[in-house]
Write an enzyme that holds these catalytic residues in place. Structure first.
Site, short mmCIF file in Angstrom:
data_model
loop_
_atom_site.label_atom_id
_atom_site.label_comp_id
_atom_site.label_asym_id
_atom_site.label_seq_id
_atom_site.Cartn_x
_atom_site.Cartn_y
_atom_site.Cartn_z
N SER A 214 0.86 -1.19 0.00
CA SER A 214 0.00 0.00 0.00
C SER A 214 0.89 1.23 0.00
O SER A 214 2.08 1.13 0.36
CB SER A 214 -0.85 -0.02 1.28
OG SER A 214 -1.50 1.22 1.48
N TYR B 287 -2.36 -1.40 10.42
CA TYR B 287 -2.29 -1.50 8.95
C TYR B 287 -0.95 -0.98 8.45
O TYR B 287 -0.28 -1.63 7.62
CB TYR B 287 -3.45 -0.71 8.36
CG TYR B 287 -3.65 -0.86 6.87
CD1 TYR B 287 -4.40 -1.92 6.36
CD2 TYR B 287 -3.12 0.06 5.97
CE1 TYR B 287 -4.60 -2.05 4.99
CE2 TYR B 287 -3.32 -0.06 4.61
CZ TYR B 287 -4.07 -1.12 4.12
OH TYR B 287 -4.26 -1.25 2.77
P1 NAD Z 1 -11.47 -6.12 -0.16
O1 NAD Z 1 -12.09 -6.07 1.19
O2 NAD Z 1 -12.32 -5.92 -1.36
O3 NAD Z 1 -10.65 -7.46 -0.36
C1 NAD Z 1 -9.96 -8.09 0.66
C2 NAD Z 1 -9.95 -9.56 0.38
O4 NAD Z 1 -9.29 -10.24 1.46
C3 NAD Z 1 -11.36 -10.11 0.26
O5 NAD Z 1 -11.40 -11.08 -0.75
C4 NAD Z 1 -11.55 -10.76 1.62
O6 NAD Z 1 -12.52 -11.78 1.61
C5 NAD Z 1 -10.15 -11.28 1.87
N1 NAD Z 1 -9.90 -11.64 3.25
C6 NAD Z 1 -10.15 -10.91 4.37
N2 NAD Z 1 -9.87 -11.63 5.46
C7 NAD Z 1 -9.42 -12.83 5.03
C8 NAD Z 1 -8.98 -14.00 5.68
N3 NAD Z 1 -8.96 -14.10 7.02
N4 NAD Z 1 -8.60 -15.05 4.93
C9 NAD Z 1 -8.66 -14.99 3.57
N5 NAD Z 1 -9.06 -13.91 2.91
C10 NAD Z 1 -9.44 -12.84 3.63
O7 NAD Z 1 -10.29 -5.04 -0.11
P2 NAD Z 1 -9.26 -4.52 -1.22
O8 NAD Z 1 -9.32 -3.04 -1.15
O9 NAD Z 1 -9.46 -5.21 -2.50
O10 NAD Z 1 -7.89 -4.95 -0.55
C11 NAD Z 1 -7.03 -5.92 -1.10
C12 NAD Z 1 -5.60 -5.61 -0.67
O11 NAD Z 1 -5.21 -4.36 -1.22
C13 NAD Z 1 -5.42 -5.51 0.84
O12 NAD Z 1 -4.20 -6.09 1.22
C14 NAD Z 1 -5.38 -4.01 1.06
O13 NAD Z 1 -4.68 -3.66 2.20
C15 NAD Z 1 -4.67 -3.56 -0.20
N6 NAD Z 1 -4.86 -2.15 -0.53
C16 NAD Z 1 -6.10 -1.65 -0.80
C17 NAD Z 1 -6.22 -0.31 -1.10
C18 NAD Z 1 -7.55 0.32 -1.44
O14 NAD Z 1 -7.63 1.54 -1.55
N7 NAD Z 1 -8.60 -0.45 -1.64
C19 NAD Z 1 -5.11 0.53 -1.12
C20 NAD Z 1 -3.87 -0.02 -0.82
C21 NAD Z 1 -3.75 -1.36 -0.53
#
Ligand code: NAD
Length: 257
Positions: free
Chosen positions: A139, A152
């Site tokens: 991130s 985080y």
């Molecule tokens: P999201 O909530 O749509 O996806 C998260 C995924 O992780 C989902 O499929 C969820 O079911 C899964 N998950 C959660 N707990 C779990 C567990 N215990 N076991 C297995 N799977 C599990 O969120 P996202 O925004 O798509 O995030 C995905 C990644 O991207 C994360 O690591 C997040 O930190 C990172 N990220 C997101 C953003 C953003 O702005 N959305 C920015 C930077 C980084």
């Protein structure tokens, strides 16, 4: 197709960025393994939809990545792993002195420790196949900090460090390890932060998006899951074979500020 014959495991891929990355890897010809902790018909239907759309193999394997054995079990159950995308992640926003300890533990376990377990299980498979790509979804918060996101930010800085170690341990092999550092992407994880932030700042939804979320993103646009998928495909290409142990920001200029 560039990735034909490769198997990609994308953790946390029944929604958001993980699903976007799985779709783009499949579009490039890879067989994909989707994952989350649920085991619903709709999870398996997502895999079928990807298989039908791109003519690749696609499976959904349920595993709760807060548990190290389950994380290793996911890789073993897939049986092959050429491309490992450690993407599963959760968020909780609170000041340090009010941060629930259980939330801290869960964020470190899912966002950081699970990548140790999956990587440990996947590297022998990559070595056996003679090729591998580890792509960790960190991130902008792996490179910078924001208040109230202690667990985080700690986990994301941690995974950037772990990425470098993975790259050094595989440097003499045809395996690379890199971290993608997204800025804000409008996924369910980000949607879930909007109500609390609205309450905290007394703002409406549009103001939260513009003045809080995209405040640090100079492009004033969300990055998209397709763009992150495209970045992952690039990291799997021959052009990226000497890119290892580094971070690629997809953040509309956030970390340039
Ligand atoms: P999201 O909530 O749509 O996806 C998260 C995924 O992780 C989902 O499929 C969820 O079911 C899964 N998950 C959660 N707990 C779990 C567990 N215990 N076991 C297995 N799977 C599990 O969120 P996202 O925004 O798509 O995030 C995905 C990644 O991207 C994360 O690591 C997040 O930190 C990172 N990220 C997101 C953003 C953003 O702005 N959305 C920015 C930077 C980084």
């Amino acid at each position: 197709m560039q990735l034909k014959g490769k198997t990609a495991i994308v953790t946390g891929s029944n929604s958001g960025i993980g699903l976007g990355i799985a779709r783009e890897l499949a579009r490039a010809g890879a067989d994909v393994v989707l994952n989350s902790f649920t085991d619903r018909d709709e999870d398996h239907a997502l895999a079928q939809e990807i298989a039908d759309a791109h003519g690749v193999g696609a499976r959904y394997i349920a595993a709760d990545l807060s548990d190290g054995d389950a994380a290793r079990g996911l890789i073993e159950a897939a049986g092959r792993c050429d491309i490992l995308v450690n993407n599963a992640g959760i968020q909780h926003v609170a000041p340090i002195d009010e941060f629930p300890a259980a939330k801290w533990e869960a964020i470190i376990a899912i966002n950081l420790t699970s990548a140790f377990h999956t990587t440990a299980a996947a590297l022998p498979m990559m070595r056996k196949a003679g090729w591998g790509r580890v792509i960790n979804i960190a991130s902008a918060h792996g490179l910078t900090a924001s208040p109230y996101k202690g667990a985080y930010v700690a986990a994301k800085h941690g995974i950037v460090g772990f990425t470098k170690v993975t790259a050094l341990e595989t440097a003499r092999e045809p395996i690379t390890a890199n971290a993608i550092c997204p800025g804000y992407v409008l996924t369910p994880l980000v949607e879930a932060q909007i109500p609390d932030t609205m309450q905290k700042y007394g703002m409406d939804r549009e103001e939260v998006i513009e003045k809080v979320m995209l405040e640090r993103q100079p492009s004033k646009e969300f990055a998209t899951t397709e763009q992150l998928g495209g970045t992952a495909v690039f990291l799997c290409s021959d052009a990226a074979a000497q890119i290892t142990g580094t971070t690629i920001s997809v953040d509309g200029g956030w970390t340039a500020l």
